[in-house]
Design an enzyme around this catalytic site. Sequence first.
Site, PDB file in Angstrom:
ATOM      1  N   ARG A 257      -2.531  -6.728  -8.136  1.00  0.00           N
ATOM      2  CA  ARG A 257      -1.436  -7.700  -8.019  1.00  0.00           C
ATOM      3  C   ARG A 257      -1.582  -8.845  -8.998  1.00  0.00           C
ATOM      4  NH1 ARG A 257      -2.882  -8.420  -1.896  1.00  0.00           N
ATOM      5  NH2 ARG A 257      -4.775  -8.532  -3.100  1.00  0.00           N
TER       6      ARG A 257
ATOM      7  N   HIS B 216       0.850  -1.212   0.000  1.00  0.00           N
ATOM      8  CA  HIS B 216       0.000   0.000   0.000  1.00  0.00           C
ATOM      9  C   HIS B 216       0.883   1.260   0.000  1.00  0.00           C
ATOM     10  CE1 HIS B 216      -3.010  -2.715   2.316  1.00  0.00           C
ATOM     11  NE2 HIS B 216      -3.545  -2.508   1.129  1.00  0.00           N
TER      12      HIS B 216
ATOM     13  N   SER C 168      -3.009  -7.906   3.188  1.00  0.00           N
ATOM     14  CA  SER C 168      -3.239  -7.737   4.627  1.00  0.00           C
ATOM     15  C   SER C 168      -3.621  -9.068   5.257  1.00  0.00           C
ATOM     16  CB  SER C 168      -4.346  -6.707   4.867  1.00  0.00           C
ATOM     17  OG  SER C 168      -3.967  -5.461   4.354  1.00  0.00           O
TER      18      SER C 168
ATOM     19  N   LYS D 228     -17.727  -6.429   9.044  1.00  0.00           N
ATOM     20  CA  LYS D 228     -16.474  -7.176   8.876  1.00  0.00           C
ATOM     21  C   LYS D 228     -15.622  -7.030  10.125  1.00  0.00           C
ATOM     22  CE  LYS D 228     -13.012  -7.663   5.211  1.00  0.00           C
ATOM     23  NZ  LYS D 228     -12.527  -7.040   3.986  1.00  0.00           N
TER      24      LYS D 228
HETATM   25  O1  PNS Z   1      -9.187  -3.148   0.894  1.00  0.00           O
HETATM   26  P1  PNS Z   1     -10.470  -3.661   0.327  1.00  0.00           P
HETATM   27  O2  PNS Z   1     -11.229  -4.416   1.389  1.00  0.00           O
HETATM   28  O3  PNS Z   1     -10.277  -4.478  -0.929  1.00  0.00           O
HETATM   29  O4  PNS Z   1     -11.362  -2.365  -0.062  1.00  0.00           O
HETATM   30  C1  PNS Z   1     -12.648  -2.514  -0.618  1.00  0.00           C
HETATM   31  C2  PNS Z   1     -13.371  -1.143  -0.698  1.00  0.00           C
HETATM   32  C3  PNS Z   1     -13.403  -0.480   0.662  1.00  0.00           C
HETATM   33  C4  PNS Z   1     -12.662  -0.254  -1.683  1.00  0.00           C
HETATM   34  C5  PNS Z   1     -14.813  -1.447  -1.215  1.00  0.00           C
HETATM   35  O5  PNS Z   1     -15.389  -2.463  -0.443  1.00  0.00           O
HETATM   36  C6  PNS Z   1     -15.719  -0.217  -1.195  1.00  0.00           C
HETATM   37  O6  PNS Z   1     -15.545   0.705  -1.951  1.00  0.00           O
HETATM   38  N1  PNS Z   1     -16.706  -0.220  -0.289  1.00  0.00           N
HETATM   39  C7  PNS Z   1     -17.653   0.872  -0.127  1.00  0.00           C
HETATM   40  C8  PNS Z   1     -19.057   0.450  -0.552  1.00  0.00           C
HETATM   41  C9  PNS Z   1     -19.326   0.791  -2.000  1.00  0.00           C
HETATM   42  O7  PNS Z   1     -19.194   1.915  -2.430  1.00  0.00           O
HETATM   43  N2  PNS Z   1     -19.743  -0.220  -2.810  1.00  0.00           N
HETATM   44  C10 PNS Z   1     -20.081  -0.036  -4.189  1.00  0.00           C
HETATM   45  C11 PNS Z   1     -18.903  -0.254  -5.127  1.00  0.00           C
HETATM   46  S1  PNS Z   1     -18.929  -1.904  -5.758  1.00  0.00           S
END
Ligand code: PNS
Length: 164
Positions: free
Chosen positions: A90, A17, A128, A41
Amino acid sequence: MKIAVYPGSFDPVTNGHIDILERTSPIFDKIIVAVIHNVYKQALFSLEEREDLIREATKHLENIEVESFSGLLVDYLRDKQACMIIRGLRSITDFEYESQMSMMNKKLLPEVNTIFVMADSNYICVSSSNIKEAALLGGDVSSMVPQAVCVGLKNKLAGLKASN
Ligand code: PNS
């Protein structure tokens, strides 16, 4: 002002990151690292801990801010007047998930784009989740996470051992 948002769970932040932030920081006036507050979560690190660890690890980058968000990512972007989402890639598996998420975000807010940054080859295997698993089983993850995260993981491990 060109503002980008780098969203994620960051439980915890890894060197992968940080590498992405170091490489994208010169492109934008400001990058907001947005830590998701996901009540559904279970995270190892609390929201505040995750934010503090990112702040500590990005002290050397002047245009980085760290915040948390909940709800729809595009609403947060609108609120912050941000034009771009940053995500790291990745693998092909990442690509499949990320491309769908970026298309959904674009449908929800057409003026927003996602910029994908290929992970450095040193960090292709770093996530992570596997950092947490390795560290909690006693593996040395010091080359894959910032120093403060390394200390944080050791403290969590000590806390878990004490409570068992
Ligand atoms: O590090 P991660 O867990 O892969 O991040 C995922 C994240 C936080 C980017 C994603 O879950 C997100 O944007 N969540 C917010 C909810 C949202 O906007 N959902 C609609 C888009 S599909």
